[in-house]
Design a protein around this motif. Structure first.
Motif, mmCIF file in Angstrom:
data_model
loop_
_atom_site.group_PDB
_atom_site.id
_atom_site.type_symbol
_atom_site.label_atom_id
_atom_site.label_comp_id
_atom_site.label_asym_id
_atom_site.label_seq_id
_atom_site.Cartn_x
_atom_site.Cartn_y
_atom_site.Cartn_z
ATOM 1 N N THR A 398 -18.503 -66.343 -2.498
ATOM 2 C CA THR A 398 -19.860 -66.835 -2.744
ATOM 3 C C THR A 398 -20.816 -65.647 -2.801
ATOM 4 N N GLU A 400 -23.676 -63.103 -1.879
ATOM 5 C CA GLU A 400 -24.091 -62.650 -0.549
ATOM 6 C C GLU A 400 -25.594 -62.426 -0.489
ATOM 7 N N ASP A 413 -24.571 -66.178 3.131
ATOM 8 C CA ASP A 413 -24.469 -66.289 1.682
ATOM 9 C C ASP A 413 -25.782 -66.784 1.085
#
Length: 458
Positions: A398, A400, A413
């Motif tokens: 995902t 960051e 995230d």
């Protein structure tokens, strides 16, 4: 697993904690830290603890000091008694870890030792016999003084009308906790007393236990169920809906109820603290009570007289000021305590359901678990590999938002979800913490990350 200092205290396999090894570290402690001429010695209920404690008593007496045999008592009770007498203390306990392991927690006249003290102890450790001439004395009353602290602060009628169960298992505080809640006016039910040691990690409770707690609460029509880990420095609270309160939720509500204005907590603590509007400042640092205590002392030095407290996601609560309880003052105690946050939150709820008290908090939710039998070197290698941003992108999958390396690796995230990875400092384990905007999301993220971490460690 050689004996070594972890996040809090000296730990090792029982077979590695020989009397010679214990004596070597104890001599280092007595040489490096102020002791006031005497040492209070207590222990938990794991099978190996009494014999190790007797070895500690002999070594203290051999050093020419007064060794005070306090018996099986909670760690915070032992620390409180030593603080009152101006002397040192040693608690024989492995805390929440399994019975094949044990350890020592050290307290100088200044309180729980720091990381700098640990280094000094290791440097001063030696195998030379002391001059002798000391004595070993029985020292009763440690538990009674501990109970008196809460009775004076909260008053005998604080919990009248509440039906509370104590999951006794093998907690060294089980009898004291039953007595305290009864004296505070609650209707107390004792459940699950065990003659064998039960390693209770309040940050990693098995689903089967959670299910049992929920059944007990429903069947008994309980207002709450409470317990502690082995040495009673970590609390467990289950509300009337059968929901386990994470330790940092319990700590936050307790801190607010006690009037704390500033907090010192580990970086793993729930992010809702800054959203509560109850605290002027939240200082986040490395995991472990020595780090929390160091941060609290720095804050107290910079702002004398300010109400400062600390706690950990395990629930262990540290009071850095004299709090005003409903019935009287509660003196400071800079070591993790399980009983103060439990009683403070139960008292703060009044006649309302505990779940109502929790529902008023900002809605951020955490989950945590650990992978066992993970060699520390393997965990460290994983974290080193994840220092590279491209490696993190591949591992987490995902986008960051930010990454914090204060203690392990804590990644947020772009959706605001948090994953924190760190090797345990006390046992061959690798811990995984998650945070999200719902219980289900935090738990789902935890389960996903446990699988990913396990695959990578293999």
């Amino acid at each position: 697993m050689a004996a070594k200092f972890g996040t809090s205290g000296l730990r090792g396999l029982v077979e590695d904690l020989s009397e010679a090894v214990v004596a070597r570290h104890l001599r280092g402690f007595l040489a490096a830290c102020p002791h006031g001429g005497a040492v209070h010695v207590g222990w938990d209920l794991r099978p190996s603890s009494p014999a190790i404690a007797e070895g500690v008593l002999r070594t203290v007496a051999e050093a020419g000091l007064e060794a005070r045999r306090c018996g099986p008592v909670p760690t915070p009770a032992l620390a409180l008694s030593a603080q009152a007498e101006g002397v040192a203390a040693v608690m024989v306990t492995g805390s929440h870890i399994p019975a094949d392991r044990n350890g020592l927690k050290f307290y100088s006249t200044a309180g729980e030792i720091t990381k700098a003290d640990e280094a000094a102890i290791l440097n001063a450790a030696h195998d030379r016999n002391g001059p002798g001439g000391g004595v070993i004395r029985d020292w009763p009353g440690v538990g009674e003084a501990y109970l008196a602290r809460y009775l004076a602060g909260f008053g005998q009628g604080a919990l009248v009308g509440r039906r509370i169960a104590v999951w006794s298992q093998s907690s060294v505080a089980r009898d004291l906790l039953v007595r305290l809640l009864d004296t505070l006016g609650a209707k107390v039910v004792e459940l699950g007393r065990s003659d064998t040691f039960v390693p209770v990690d309040t940050e990693a409770l098995p689903d089967a236990w959670r299910g049992q707690f929920s059944e007990w609460v429903a069947e008994g029509r309980l207002d709450a169920l409470v317990s502690t880990d082995g040495d009673a420095d970590r609390p467990l609270l289950v509300d009337e809906l059968g929901e386990v309160w994470p330790g940092d939720i319990l700590g936050a509500v307790a801190a607010r109820a006690l009037g704390a204005r500033r907090l010192a907590v580990p970086v793993t603590t729930n992010g809702m603290l800054e959203q509560m509007g109850s605290f002027e400042r939240v200082e986040r640092g490395a995991v472990g009570s020595p780090h929390v205590i160091a941060a609290m002392r720095a804050m107290m030095g910079a702002a004398p007289g300010v109400a400062i407290a600390g706690f950990e996601p395990s629930g262990g609560f540290l009071l850095g000021f004299e709090a005003k309880g409903p019935a009287g003052p509660i003196p400071p105690l800079l070591t993790r305590d399980s009983v103060l946050p439990l009683v403070a939150v139960l008292s703060a709820a009044g006649n309302s359901p505990l779940s109502q008290l929790r529902a008023g908090l900002p809605q951020r939710f955490t989950a945590a678990d650990r992978l066992q039998e993970v060699a520390p070197a393997r965990g460290v290698a994983l974290l080193e590999a994840l220092q590279d941003p491209d490696a993190r992108a591949d591992f987490f999958g995902t986008p960051e938002a930010c990454c914090d390396g204060t203690d392990g690796l804590r990644r947020t995230d772009a959706h605001g979800r948090v994953v924190h990875l760190r090797p345990s400092g006390n046992a061959p384990e690798f811990r995984v913490y998650t945070e999200a905007d719902s219980t289900r999301a935090a738990q789902a993220l935890l389960e996903e990350m446990l699988v990913r971490v396990a695959d990578r460690l293999r």
